[in-house]
Motif scaffolding. Structure first.
Motif, PDB file in Angstrom:
ATOM      1  N   ALA A   1     136.040  52.460 -92.118  1.00  0.00           N
ATOM      2  CA  ALA A   1     135.576  51.181 -92.605  1.00  0.00           C
ATOM      3  C   ALA A   1     134.678  50.689 -91.756  1.00  0.00           C
ATOM      4  O   ALA A   1     133.427  49.813 -92.214  1.00  0.00           O
ATOM      5  CB  ALA A   1     136.633  50.209 -92.950  1.00  0.00           C
ATOM      6  N   ALA A   2     134.804  50.423 -90.489  1.00  0.00           N
ATOM      7  CA  ALA A   2     133.867  49.692 -89.419  1.00  0.00           C
ATOM      8  C   ALA A   2     132.527  50.397 -89.603  1.00  0.00           C
ATOM      9  O   ALA A   2     131.365  49.727 -89.688  1.00  0.00           O
ATOM     10  CB  ALA A   2     134.431  49.560 -87.976  1.00  0.00           C
TER      11      ALA A   2
ATOM     12  N   GLN B   1     146.840  44.510 -91.995  1.00  0.00           N
ATOM     13  CA  GLN B   1     147.355  43.289 -93.083  1.00  0.00           C
ATOM     14  C   GLN B   1     147.146  44.029 -94.547  1.00  0.00           C
ATOM     15  O   GLN B   1     146.749  45.355 -94.739  1.00  0.00           O
ATOM     16  CB  GLN B   1     146.574  42.187 -93.285  1.00  0.00           C
ATOM     17  CG  GLN B   1     145.181  42.487 -93.687  1.00  0.00           C
ATOM     18  CD  GLN B   1     144.029  42.853 -92.446  1.00  0.00           C
ATOM     19  OE1 GLN B   1     144.449  43.378 -91.491  1.00  0.00           O
ATOM     20  NE2 GLN B   1     142.633  42.411 -92.618  1.00  0.00           N
TER      21      GLN B   1
ATOM     22  N   MET C   1     134.177  48.449 -78.356  1.00  0.00           N
ATOM     23  CA  MET C   1     134.062  49.039 -79.442  1.00  0.00           C
ATOM     24  C   MET C   1     134.988  50.558 -79.575  1.00  0.00           C
ATOM     25  O   MET C   1     134.920  50.961 -80.628  1.00  0.00           O
ATOM     26  CB  MET C   1     132.718  49.304 -79.805  1.00  0.00           C
ATOM     27  CG  MET C   1     131.964  48.281 -80.127  1.00  0.00           C
ATOM     28  SD  MET C   1     130.225  48.415 -80.724  1.00  0.00           S
ATOM     29  CE  MET C   1     130.507  49.162 -82.228  1.00  0.00           C
TER      30      MET C   1
ATOM     31  N   PHE D   1     147.555  43.232 -85.576  1.00  0.00           N
ATOM     32  CA  PHE D   1     147.565  42.918 -84.219  1.00  0.00           C
ATOM     33  C   PHE D   1     147.728  41.419 -84.131  1.00  0.00           C
ATOM     34  O   PHE D   1     148.424  40.841 -83.235  1.00  0.00           O
ATOM     35  CB  PHE D   1     146.193  43.582 -83.663  1.00  0.00           C
ATOM     36  CG  PHE D   1     146.072  43.196 -82.144  1.00  0.00           C
ATOM     37  CD1 PHE D   1     146.761  43.744 -81.154  1.00  0.00           C
ATOM     38  CD2 PHE D   1     145.211  41.963 -81.868  1.00  0.00           C
ATOM     39  CE1 PHE D   1     146.436  43.285 -79.791  1.00  0.00           C
ATOM     40  CE2 PHE D   1     145.061  41.402 -80.511  1.00  0.00           C
ATOM     41  CZ  PHE D   1     145.828  42.061 -79.720  1.00  0.00           C
TER      42      PHE D   1
ATOM     43  N   ILE E   1     144.708  49.947 -81.239  1.00  0.00           N
ATOM     44  CA  ILE E   1     144.568  48.512 -81.220  1.00  0.00           C
ATOM     45  C   ILE E   1     143.161  48.330 -81.783  1.00  0.00           C
ATOM     46  O   ILE E   1     142.284  49.098 -80.951  1.00  0.00           O
ATOM     47  CB  ILE E   1     144.875  47.704 -80.140  1.00  0.00           C
ATOM     48  CG1 ILE E   1     146.428  47.939 -79.643  1.00  0.00           C
ATOM     49  CG2 ILE E   1     144.537  46.443 -80.258  1.00  0.00           C
ATOM     50  CD1 ILE E   1     146.756  47.451 -78.512  1.00  0.00           C
ATOM     51  N   HIS E   2     142.763  47.840 -82.703  1.00  0.00           N
ATOM     52  CA  HIS E   2     141.403  47.747 -82.916  1.00  0.00           C
ATOM     53  C   HIS E   2     141.113  46.773 -84.071  1.00  0.00           C
ATOM     54  O   HIS E   2     142.014  46.239 -84.836  1.00  0.00           O
ATOM     55  CB  HIS E   2     140.596  49.244 -83.436  1.00  0.00           C
ATOM     56  CG  HIS E   2     139.206  49.231 -83.221  1.00  0.00           C
ATOM     57  ND1 HIS E   2     138.257  48.726 -83.867  1.00  0.00           N
ATOM     58  CD2 HIS E   2     138.788  49.688 -81.908  1.00  0.00           C
ATOM     59  CE1 HIS E   2     137.143  48.976 -83.012  1.00  0.00           C
ATOM     60  NE2 HIS E   2     137.235  49.519 -82.016  1.00  0.00           N
ATOM     61  N   ALA E   3     139.799  46.136 -84.216  1.00  0.00           N
ATOM     62  CA  ALA E   3     139.499  45.239 -85.280  1.00  0.00           C
ATOM     63  C   ALA E   3     139.538  45.776 -86.656  1.00  0.00           C
ATOM     64  O   ALA E   3     139.679  45.127 -87.430  1.00  0.00           O
ATOM     65  CB  ALA E   3     137.981  44.525 -85.035  1.00  0.00           C
ATOM     66  N   MET E   4     139.115  47.032 -86.884  1.00  0.00           N
ATOM     67  CA  MET E   4     139.076  47.750 -88.126  1.00  0.00           C
ATOM     68  C   MET E   4     138.930  49.332 -87.749  1.00  0.00           C
ATOM     69  O   MET E   4     138.493  49.785 -86.759  1.00  0.00           O
ATOM     70  CB  MET E   4     137.919  47.291 -88.671  1.00  0.00           C
ATOM     71  CG  MET E   4     137.541  47.650 -90.139  1.00  0.00           C
ATOM     72  SD  MET E   4     135.981  47.113 -90.807  1.00  0.00           S
ATOM     73  CE  MET E   4     136.281  45.400 -91.556  1.00  0.00           C
TER      74      MET E   4
ATOM     75  N   SER F   1     143.749  45.106 -86.629  1.00  0.00           N
ATOM     76  CA  SER F   1     143.064  44.044 -87.358  1.00  0.00           C
ATOM     77  C   SER F   1     144.222  43.131 -87.711  1.00  0.00           C
ATOM     78  O   SER F   1     144.780  42.442 -86.452  1.00  0.00           O
ATOM     79  CB  SER F   1     142.639  44.590 -88.602  1.00  0.00           C
ATOM     80  OG  SER F   1     142.066  43.577 -89.489  1.00  0.00           O
ATOM     81  N   GLY F   2     144.622  42.802 -88.801  1.00  0.00           N
ATOM     82  CA  GLY F   2     145.443  41.636 -88.921  1.00  0.00           C
ATOM     83  C   GLY F   2     147.019  41.802 -88.413  1.00  0.00           C
ATOM     84  O   GLY F   2     147.593  40.759 -88.031  1.00  0.00           O
TER      85      GLY F   2
ATOM     86  N   ARG G   1     131.207  52.142 -92.262  1.00  0.00           N
ATOM     87  CA  ARG G   1     130.522  51.472 -93.526  1.00  0.00           C
ATOM     88  C   ARG G   1     129.936  50.100 -93.391  1.00  0.00           C
ATOM     89  O   ARG G   1     128.734  49.837 -93.851  1.00  0.00           O
ATOM     90  CB  ARG G   1     131.499  51.378 -94.529  1.00  0.00           C
ATOM     91  CG  ARG G   1     131.434  52.942 -95.182  1.00  0.00           C
ATOM     92  CD  ARG G   1     132.507  52.930 -96.501  1.00  0.00           C
ATOM     93  NE  ARG G   1     133.867  52.631 -96.402  1.00  0.00           N
ATOM     94  CZ  ARG G   1     134.565  53.447 -96.610  1.00  0.00           C
ATOM     95  NH1 ARG G   1     134.613  54.609 -96.677  1.00  0.00           N
ATOM     96  NH2 ARG G   1     135.832  53.058 -96.279  1.00  0.00           N
ATOM     97  N   ILE G   2     130.827  49.143 -92.839  1.00  0.00           N
ATOM     98  CA  ILE G   2     130.397  47.783 -92.745  1.00  0.00           C
ATOM     99  C   ILE G   2     129.140  47.680 -91.797  1.00  0.00           C
ATOM    100  O   ILE G   2     128.259  46.942 -92.196  1.00  0.00           O
ATOM    101  CB  ILE G   2     131.522  47.030 -92.374  1.00  0.00           C
ATOM    102  CG1 ILE G   2     132.794  47.066 -93.338  1.00  0.00           C
ATOM    103  CG2 ILE G   2     131.312  45.324 -92.013  1.00  0.00           C
ATOM    104  CD1 ILE G   2     133.027  46.080 -94.281  1.00  0.00           C
TER     105      ILE G   2
END
Lengths: 274, 290
Positions: A171-172, A99, A193, A144, A164-167, A141-142, A174-175
C-alpha cells in the motif's frame, strides 16, 4: 500453517494469564484478564482474531469500533477501580494487523473509537499504572497508535514477523508511487522507512528488543524470559515520570532523532522568550 | 452613460467575507490570534527542516508544513498550531509533528504554572508522512500523549475547514479534541476513501463518488452526528468567533472519548450485517439519545 484464530497474540496472552480473556459483555475480539506478575496483580489486554465478529471488516485482529469502545470501557474500569489504591500494571499484548477499513467504521466515527482507547491508555499511564506494550506480532498503523503508542515502555520480539510500521509495504508503494523494490532500497538508508524491527529499534522507541527461542510457542523458558522482562519494565516505568520522555531520552533518539531533540530545545527556549 | 448596479445585502455580505480555506497556515494562525499578538515559534528563518526528505530527493519547506504561534485569543494566552495542506499533503513527519507535540507540552507546562494557556489546532492533513513512516508514528503517539495531558487544563479546539481535510493519525487528534469546528467543505475520517476502496473494494467505498464520500465524512454529516460541535460557512472571521465562543464556554460537559457507554449503546442498536448509509447513523443518534 498456523491456525489464524490461534495467532501469536492469543497464544502469549493465554500463556501469560492462563485465561482466554473472555469477559461477559465484551466482544469476542477483546481479551482482558487479570493475572499475577512478579508477585502483584496485573491486567492484560489484547485484540484477538474472532470468527464471529459482528462487523464484517473486523475479525482478523483489526482495531475496529468494538475493540476501541469496549477496550476503552474496560480500561476506564481498571483506572476507576484502582483510583484510591495501588495501580495495577497494564500489559497490552499487541498482535493486530491494522485498524479496520470500512464504510460502517467511518460512518460510526472510528477516529473517535481509536482516540478513546488511546486516551484511556494515556490516562492510565498518567494515573500511575505502568502501561507496558508487549509487541509479539504485527502492530501496524492505527493498531500501533491505538494499542502500543501510549505505553510507558514498549517491548518487541526480535523476529522477522514482528512489524511496526505506518503502512504495509504494498500500500505504501502505491500511495508514494514507488515500487516495493524502491521502498526496500530506501529502507536501507532511511531508517524510519525500513520494515524490520531492528531498524525500528534504532529510533529509540523500544525499551527492549527481545530475542525469543520460538516466538510462535510460549515454551516455559521463553515465558519466564518474557515475564522477567515485563517485571523489569514495570519497575523501570514506576521510577520514571509518567510520560513518554524515555523514548526521546534514549540513545537511539540521540542518534536518530536529532531533529526531534533540536525542536524540543529551540521551542522551549523561544517559548520562554515571548 | 453609466450603469448602476444594485447588489442585495446577501451578495454584499458574501463579497465582504474572507475565506479561511484559502488562507495558508501562517495566515490562519494570524487570523485566529488577537491582532498584534502573533509570535511564531521555530519559524521559517530557524530553518529546522525535515532531515529525511532531502535523502529522497524531495524539496523541504523551512517550517516543515507546520506553523506554531504563541499569542492571545480573546485576551487570554494561547497557542495556535496550523498545518499547511499544500506541503506534502499536510503529512506528519518528525519536525512538524514534534513542533505540534512541543506546542502542547509547553502550553501544558504553562497551565501547570498557573498561566491558563489555551490551544487551537488547525488541521489539514492526510496523516502520517510515509517518507518518514515510523518516525511519524512515534511522533504522533507523542502528540496524542500531550493532547490528553493538556485537555485536562483547557479546552483544546480542532478546526478543520478543508480543502485537504483531516485523515489518518490527525483524525484521531480531532477525536481527542474538546471541540471540533468544521465547514461543509471539510472532511474528517480515519481512513482515506482511496485506501478503503483499495482494502475493501467498491461495494464498500467508492472513492470517486464525491457526494457519497462527503455524505460519510463531510462537515455536515459530522456535525449532524455530533462528531463536530460547530458547522460554519467558509468565513475567516466566523472561525475566529466560533473558537472564541467555545473557549468562553469552557470545558465540555463530557469529552467525546469519555462517551463509551453512549457509543456502545449505539453500536448495539445498529445492525452491522447490513451496509449503512449516512441516514442510518443520523437515525441511530436520534434513537439512542444519551
Amino acid at each position: 500453517m498456523t491456525d489464524p484464530l490461534n495467532n501469536r497474540g492469543r497464544k502469549w496472552f493465554e500463556a501469560l494469564t492462563g485465561s482466554d480473556g473472555k469477559v461477559e459483555g465484551n466482544p469476542g475480539s477483546l481479551m482482558v484478564a487479570e493475572a499475577t506478575l512478579g508477585g502483584e496483580k496485573a491486567v492484560f489486554v489484547g485484540v484477538a482474531p474472532d470468527a464471529n465478529a459482528r462487523f464484517p471488516r473486523t475479525g482478523h485482529t483489526e482495531v475496529g469500533l468494538e475493540e476501541g469502545w469496549y477496550g476503552t470501557k474496560n480500561l476506564r474500569a481498571v483506572i476507576e477501580a484502582d483510583k484510591n489504591g495501588p495501580k495495577r500494571p497494564i500489559i497490552t499484548v499487541c498482535d493486530s494487523k491494522s485498524q479496520a477499513y470500512g464504510r460502517r467504521e467511518e460512518l460510526f466515527g472510528i477516529h473517535v473509537a481509536a482516540a478513546a482507547i488511546i486516551a484511556a491508555y494515556a490516562d492510565a499511564r498518567a494515573a500511575g499504572h505502568p502501561v507496558i506494550a508487549l509487541i509479539v506480532g504485527r502492530c501496524v498503523s492505527g493498531s500501533f497508535l491505538a494499542l502500543a503508542g501510549q505505553a510507558s515502555r514498549m517491548i518487541a520480539f526480535d523476529d522477522p514477523e514482528v512489524l511496526i510500521h505506518a503502512m504495509y509495504k504494498d500500500a505504501a508503494a502505491r500511495i508514494t508511487k514507488r515500487s516495493v523494490a524502491e521502498l526496500d532500497k530506501l529502507g536501507e538508508t532511511i531508517v524510519p522507512m525500513a520494515y524490520d524491527i531492528g531498524s525500528f529499534n534504532k529510533l529509540g522507541g523500544l525499551h527492549k528488543l527481545l530475542k525469543i527461542a520460538d516466538p510462535d510457542t510460549p515454551a516455559p523458558a521463553s515465558l519466564e524470559q518474557v515475564k522477567a522482562t515485563l517485571i523489569e519494565a514495570i519497575a523501570d516505568a514506576r521510577k520514571s515520570p509518567r510520560n513518554l520522555d524515555a523514548r526521546l531520552e534514549s540513545d537511539g533518539a540521540k542518534a536518530f532523532r536529532k531533529a526531534s531533540l533540536k525542536v524540543r530545545q529551540m521551542m522551549t527556549e523561544q517559548w520562554a522568550a515571548c | 452613460m453609466t450603469f448602476e448596479i444594485t447588489l442585495s445585502d446577501e451578495v454584499l455580505a458574501l463579497s465582504a467575507r474572507r475565506s479561511y480555506i484559502e488562507l495558508n497556515a501562517r495566515a490562519r494562525a494570524l487570523q485566529l490570534l488577537d491582532d498584534g499578538t502573533f509570535h511564531e515559534l521555530l519559524g521559517p528563518f530557524d530553518r529546522v527542516e525535515s532531515p529525511w526528505l532531502p535523502m529522497q530527493g524531495i524539496v523541504t519547506q523551512s517550517d516543515d508544513g507546520c506553523v506554531v504561534a504563541k499569542g492571545k485569543i480573546d485576551g487570554q494566552p494561547a497557542v495556535v498550531i496550523a498545518m499547511e495542506g499544500k506541503f506534502q499533503g499536510g503529512s506528519i513527519g518528525e519536525v512538524c509533528g514534534m513542533k505540534m507535540a512541543e506546542a502542547f507540552r509547553l502550553a501544558r507546562l504553562d497551565n501547570e504554572k498557573g498561566i491558563p494557556t489555551r490551544a487551537v489546532l488547525s488541521l489539514e492533513s492526510g496523516g502520517v508522512r510515509l517518507q518518514e513512516a515510523n518516525m511519524g508514528e512515534l511522533v504522533i503517539a507523542e502528540i496524542y500523549a500531550e493532547m490528553v495531558a493538556l485537555r485536562k487544563h483547557t479546552p483544546l479546539i480542532v478546526v478543520i475547514t478543508g480543502p485537504t481535510g483531516c485523515f489518518g493519525g490527525m483524525s484521531l487528534a480531532a477525536g481527542l479534541a474538546s471541540y471540533v469546528v468544521m465547514t461543509r467543505q471539510a472532511r474528517l475520517s480515519m481512513n482515506g476513501p482511496e485506501v478503503i476502496e483499495l482494502e475493501a473494494g467498491k461495494d464498500e467505498f467508492v472513492a470517486a463518488d464525491k457526494p457519497f464520500v462527503w455524505s460519510v465524512n463531510g462537515g455536515a454529516q459530522r456535525f449532524a452526528t455530533d462528531f463536530a460541535d460547530v458547522l460554519l460557512e467558509d468565513d475567516a472571521d466566523a472561525v475566529t468567533q466560533a473558537v472564541t465562543e467555545l473557549f468562553r464556554k469552557g470545558q465540555p460537559a463530557q469529552l467525546r472519548t469519555d462517551k463509551y457507554e453512549l457509543f456502545i449503546k449505539r453500536l448495539k442498536f445498529l445492525d452491522p450485517a447490513k451496509q449503512w448509509v449516512a441516514e442510518d447513523i443520523r437515525n441511530a443518534w436520534k434513537a439512542v439519545a444519551k
